[in-house]
Write an enzyme that holds these catalytic residues in place. Structure first.
Site, PDB file in Angstrom:
ATOM      1  N   ASN A 191       0.850  -1.186   0.000  1.00  0.00           N
ATOM      2  CA  ASN A 191       0.000   0.000   0.000  1.00  0.00           C
ATOM      3  C   ASN A 191       0.889   1.241   0.000  1.00  0.00           C
ATOM      4  O   ASN A 191       1.877   1.292   0.736  1.00  0.00           O
ATOM      5  CB  ASN A 191      -0.866   0.015   1.274  1.00  0.00           C
ATOM      6  CG  ASN A 191      -1.570   1.348   1.494  1.00  0.00           C
ATOM      7  OD1 ASN A 191      -2.522   1.678   0.799  1.00  0.00           O
ATOM      8  ND2 ASN A 191      -1.075   2.145   2.443  1.00  0.00           N
ATOM      9  N   GLU A 192       0.536   2.194  -0.831  1.00  0.00           N
ATOM     10  CA  GLU A 192       1.292   3.458  -0.901  1.00  0.00           C
ATOM     11  C   GLU A 192       2.795   3.186  -0.823  1.00  0.00           C
ATOM     12  O   GLU A 192       3.495   3.712   0.047  1.00  0.00           O
ATOM     13  CB  GLU A 192       0.807   4.450   0.162  1.00  0.00           C
ATOM     14  CG  GLU A 192      -0.655   4.822  -0.056  1.00  0.00           C
ATOM     15  CD  GLU A 192      -1.141   6.071   0.675  1.00  0.00           C
ATOM     16  OE1 GLU A 192      -0.439   6.566   1.560  1.00  0.00           O
ATOM     17  OE2 GLU A 192      -2.250   6.533   0.337  1.00  0.00           O
ATOM     18  N   GLU A 316      -8.520   4.202  -2.256  1.00  0.00           N
ATOM     19  CA  GLU A 316      -8.724   5.141  -1.140  1.00  0.00           C
ATOM     20  C   GLU A 316      -9.189   6.464  -1.718  1.00  0.00           C
ATOM     21  O   GLU A 316      -8.524   7.027  -2.591  1.00  0.00           O
ATOM     22  CB  GLU A 316      -7.434   5.355  -0.339  1.00  0.00           C
ATOM     23  CG  GLU A 316      -7.079   4.166   0.530  1.00  0.00           C
ATOM     24  CD  GLU A 316      -5.874   4.394   1.427  1.00  0.00           C
ATOM     25  OE1 GLU A 316      -5.640   5.558   1.849  1.00  0.00           O
ATOM     26  OE2 GLU A 316      -5.167   3.414   1.712  1.00  0.00           O
TER      27      GLU A 316
HETATM   28  O1  AHR Z   1      -6.817   6.207   5.120  1.00  0.00           O
HETATM   29  C1  AHR Z   1      -5.808   6.695   5.957  1.00  0.00           C
HETATM   30  C2  AHR Z   1      -4.432   6.537   5.340  1.00  0.00           C
HETATM   31  O2  AHR Z   1      -4.333   7.318   4.196  1.00  0.00           O
HETATM   32  C3  AHR Z   1      -4.075   5.155   4.862  1.00  0.00           C
HETATM   33  O3  AHR Z   1      -3.594   4.355   5.880  1.00  0.00           O
HETATM   34  C4  AHR Z   1      -3.010   5.429   3.862  1.00  0.00           C
HETATM   35  O4  AHR Z   1      -2.943   4.450   2.854  1.00  0.00           O
HETATM   36  C5  AHR Z   1      -3.368   6.801   3.322  1.00  0.00           C
HETATM   37  O5  AHR Z   1      -2.282   7.657   3.294  1.00  0.00           O
END
Ligand code: AHR
Length: 512
Positions: A191-192, A316
């Site tokens: 993730n990210e 997201e």
């Molecule tokens: O949704 C909150 C955070 O935002 C998540 O953990 C991350 O992936 C994003 O930066």
């Protein structure tokens, strides 16, 4: 209806012509709007999992089934949520799944270093997540640990969840009470990765992805293939998508993520409830950015994947403000107003209209975190304006997108302009046509004519979400301040529909 007719006659007699026009070609509908666009996200963050979804098997205060709170599960079932992403977010790249299996008393505790440095006791792990998914009748989407994990750990997790023969991991699963495989289809590879998932460059992550994807064994699955999703770009970082699409062979990747939050300024996000028109307009500008961002990534994906085999997964999205006063800054707990309903209505219209490429999206986050659809306070819950938009829009899930042409007036503020109206339309299996309209203009109702081409539709009904002020929201003391109401103001005559969309409102019409 009478009122609407009189209003229309008055407009005609005054010679007022609306600038807002929507042409819908109902006979040209062919692209399916994936129901997964209406997905959600649950991270080990603040009170999303603990307290929000899961209260523990021994809880005596909040009604639950196997620890999952009944009120929240029931409310989410009404939304027909198609998937739930877990365990993060940033948390995912610190999570070691083996900490969350086996007898609870034996599970180690860790520190949730991204979110408030609180102790995570691992009482909610893979089996609890799958229990939640079962109760919600939804599909799991698991983000695996790439940032601080190993290839072996990731591939073991897939084997643990999915292998239905005899193996070390399936034996372990059986030992923990679940001999049958869980068959998790959607897997996120980190993730990210550009940020909390390891601060990698796109070039480096593309190689890491290839390595991980090699060992995510998909061939075990007899009836459903594992769907691998690469950690995607932040906002309009098109270079990220370009490199992933260029460097990862097609057979190794099914989806590419994108994250975009509607935030005014990362250093000055502002209150969720106490905001002025300037702040509102900036939030709407950020929300409209989604159209540009999706189109930008789409153009790159089209270049490398003209057959549209790889899905764009906006895993997201949502509004992000300061936390509620007096709450833990690391918990991201914020209220949810009609401003959020505007973000939701507009964003979902954008995703619907890009249904040929956008195959999944996950609102951040489902309960008690960021733009949540549900807020809880011990045994009490409230449904937010965003919940109601999701509920009104669920008619679009797996329906067929109707091609449209929209001309809209602007919403003007301080010399700046944004399109006032956003729309999308779909046809469901039973032939009903649904049109969703969002008017983000704070100050003006906008009249719109909808030209329905392609088939004769003779009846219209509708629902609206609107409130006196855009700051309005539901509270535990007044949980029904903002709720959808019936909307009977649309006039249908010879396939021409005319209605006024009130200032800052969301309208969904059903035509037959
Ligand atoms: O949704 C909150 C955070 O935002 C998540 O953990 C991350 O992936 C994003 O930066």
């Amino acid at each position: 209806m009478k009122k609407a007719l009189m209003g229309l006659l008055m407009l005609v007699s005054m010679g007022v012509h609306s600038q807002n026009k929507l042409v819908l070609n109902t006979d040209l509908a062919e692209t399916k709007i994936s129901k997964h666009i209406y997905g959600h996200f649950s991270e080990h963050l603040g009170r999303c999992i603990y307290g929000g979804l899961y209260v523990g098997e021994e809880n005596k205060l909040v009604p639950h089934i196997n620890g999952m709170r009944t009120d929240v599960v029931e409310a989410l079932k009404k939304l027909e949520i198609p998937n739930l992403r877990w365990p993060g977010g940033c948390f995912a790249d610190t999570y070691h799944w083996k900490d969350g299996i086996g007898p609870k008393g034996d599970r180690p505790t860790i520190v949730n270093s991204w979110w408030g440095n609180v102790t995570e006791d691992n009482s909610f792990g893979s089996h609890e997540f799958m229990e939640l998914v079962k109760q919600l009748d939804t599909e799991p989407y698991i983000s695996g640990n790439v940032g601080s994990g190993t290839v072996q750990e990731f591939s073991d997790w897939v084997q643990y969840m999915n292998f239905d023969g005899k193996s070390p991991m399936s034996d372990l699963r059986a030992q923990n009470g679940h001999p049958e495989p869980f068959k998790v289809k959607y897997w996120g590879v980190g993730n990210e990765a550009w940020g909390c998932g390891g601060h990698m460059t796109a070039e480096y992550y593309a190689n890491v992805y290839r390595q991980y994807a090699t060992y995510i064994n998909t061939s075990w699955e007899k009836d459903s293939r594992v769907f691998k999703i690469a950690s995607g770009a932040s906002d309009d970082d098109y270079h990220w998508t370009e490199v992933l699409m260029r460097d990862i062979p097609r057979h190794m990747i099914d989806g590419v993520g994108v994250h975009h939050y509607s935030v005014i300024d990362w250093n000055n996000k502002g209150s969720a409830t106490d905001f002025n028109e300037d702040q509102y307009f900036t939030t709407m500008t950020r929300a409209w950015d989604m159209e540009r961002i999706v189109s930008g990534h789409e153009a790159i994906m089209d270049k490398y994947d003209p057959e549209q085999k790889v899905g764009m997964m906006v895993d997201e999205w949502g509004g992000w403000y300061d936390v509620e006063p007096g709450t833990n800054g690391g918990f991201l707990y914020q209220q949810n107003t009609m401003r959020d309903a505007m973000i939701a209505g507009m964003t979902l219209n954008i995703f619907n209209n890009h249904a040929d490429r956008v195959k999944m999206a996950n609102l951040a986050q489902v309960v008690n975190v960021l733009q949540a659809v549900i807020l809880t306070d011990e045994e009490r819950i409230i449904l937010t304006p965003t919940y109601h938009v999701m509920e009104m829009y669920k008619v679009h899930q797996d329906a067929t997108l109707i091609p449209m042409h929209l001309t809209t007036d602007d919403y003007e503020f301080n010399g700046k302009k944004l399109p006032a109206i956003s729309a999308s339309a779909s046809k469901s299996e039973d032939g009903k046509v649904h049109v969703s309209l969002t008017n983000i203009d704070l100050n003006k109702d906008h009249e719109i004519t909808i030209d329905l081409r392609g088939e004769d539709l003779t009846s219209v009904s509708g629902r609206i979400l609107v409130s006196d002020k855009v700051q309005d929201h539901n509270t535990f003391e007044n949980p029904n301040k903002v709720v959808p109401q019936e909307f009977n103001e649309a006039m249908l005559k010879k396939n021409m529909l005319t209605l006024e969309v009130p200032a800052s409102s969301v309208v969904v019409l059903e035509l037959d």
